[in-house]
Design an enzyme around this catalytic site. Sequence first.
Site, short mmCIF file in Angstrom:
data_model
loop_
_atom_site.label_atom_id
_atom_site.label_comp_id
_atom_site.label_asym_id
_atom_site.label_seq_id
_atom_site.Cartn_x
_atom_site.Cartn_y
_atom_site.Cartn_z
N SER A 1 48.20 13.29 -15.31
CA SER A 1 46.97 13.86 -15.87
C SER A 1 46.71 15.18 -15.14
O SER A 1 47.22 15.39 -14.04
CB SER A 1 45.79 12.90 -15.72
OG SER A 1 45.63 12.48 -14.36
N GLU B 1 43.86 18.46 -14.12
CA GLU B 1 42.48 18.94 -14.03
C GLU B 1 42.43 20.45 -14.24
O GLU B 1 43.23 21.19 -13.68
CB GLU B 1 41.88 18.60 -12.66
CG GLU B 1 40.44 19.11 -12.51
CD GLU B 1 39.85 18.86 -11.14
OE1 GLU B 1 39.57 17.68 -10.85
OE2 GLU B 1 39.69 19.82 -10.35
N ASP C 1 27.76 17.52 -5.97
CA ASP C 1 27.35 18.10 -4.68
C ASP C 1 25.83 18.28 -4.64
O ASP C 1 25.23 18.79 -5.59
CB ASP C 1 28.02 19.45 -4.47
CG ASP C 1 29.54 19.33 -4.39
OD1 ASP C 1 30.00 18.30 -3.86
OD2 ASP C 1 30.24 20.26 -4.83
N PHE D 1 39.45 25.25 1.07
CA PHE D 1 39.24 23.98 0.36
C PHE D 1 39.23 22.81 1.35
O PHE D 1 38.40 21.92 1.28
CB PHE D 1 40.35 23.73 -0.67
CG PHE D 1 40.29 24.59 -1.91
CD1 PHE D 1 39.16 25.32 -2.23
CD2 PHE D 1 41.40 24.66 -2.76
CE1 PHE D 1 39.12 26.10 -3.38
CE2 PHE D 1 41.36 25.44 -3.91
CZ PHE D 1 40.22 26.16 -4.21
N HIS E 1 47.75 12.72 -10.63
CA HIS E 1 46.74 13.63 -11.17
C HIS E 1 46.92 14.98 -10.48
O HIS E 1 46.92 15.06 -9.25
CB HIS E 1 45.33 13.08 -10.90
CG HIS E 1 44.23 13.88 -11.53
ND1 HIS E 1 43.99 13.88 -12.89
CD2 HIS E 1 43.30 14.71 -10.99
CE1 HIS E 1 42.96 14.66 -13.15
NE2 HIS E 1 42.53 15.18 -12.02
#
Length: 295
Positions: A25, A27, A119, A222, A272
């Site tokens: 999958s 994103e 968040d 990140f 993913h």
Amino acid sequence: MSYHAQHSNTLNQGLSELKGDINVSFEFFPPSTPEMEKTLWKSVRRLEPLNPKFVSVTYGANSGVRDRTHSVIERIQQETKLTAAPHLTLIDACDDDLKLIAAQYWSSGVKDIVALRGDVPAGEASPQRYAADLVSLLRSVADFDISVAAYPETHPEAKNAQSDLINLKRKVDAGANRAITQFFFDIETYLRFRDRCVATGIEAEIVPGILPVTNFTQLKRFANQTNVTLPNWLHQQFSGLENDAETRQLVGANVAIDMVKVLAREGVKDFHFYTLNRAELTYAICHTLGVRGEA
């Protein structure tokens, strides 16, 4: 000992037996400029023939990002054969609004959702509702296929690893179909986490989130935000390549391919990919896994 040393024999054996039993999958995030929009749709088209289980689209707390998310989902539905799975967060939305959004998605044919707390805006109090509450709410609306987030290295706001694991169990017990992990680079960290999930009674699939790296400076940012460890060997791999984008691309592909090979050997069947709206590395990694485009 690093996973490279431990699994060198494994890597040399290839993936010849992994025919047709790997699911992937992807994103994407909603673009904010016309140029980014072109890049996104070029990537969607490039990855579409790989027949992913679903493609998710991230979702922000402010209304502008939400609208862009909805429009990307709409276009994916209208112009591709892909299964779209929008992110949905409960920060900055009341239950009635969330139920309305969920009902609209269901009636428009969107049956898959990635359910997240979201968040907390800076300066606001700790939330009273969590992702498990959103999963329960979605289950009350329709029989969605629901993915939730998992954190092999513990959520930055969690008291400790055990409380974080208990929170994941709440999400699964509320009705989540699978958990997708935050990106990571230490294989043993993921494998230990998966074992702890099983020991805690979490039966849902723990899908590893893979972030193919092309920009190590961006990755460090990140990682600082998300409590992810960057092993020394990874720093060494990208050392001296700050101004060499082409070599960074090759190194990033090699790192990710090594990771997915080892994970596949460890029984992982679902992956993913955090594409950052770019297709090249993700496509190459999927090819290595035996996930091939339609002729």
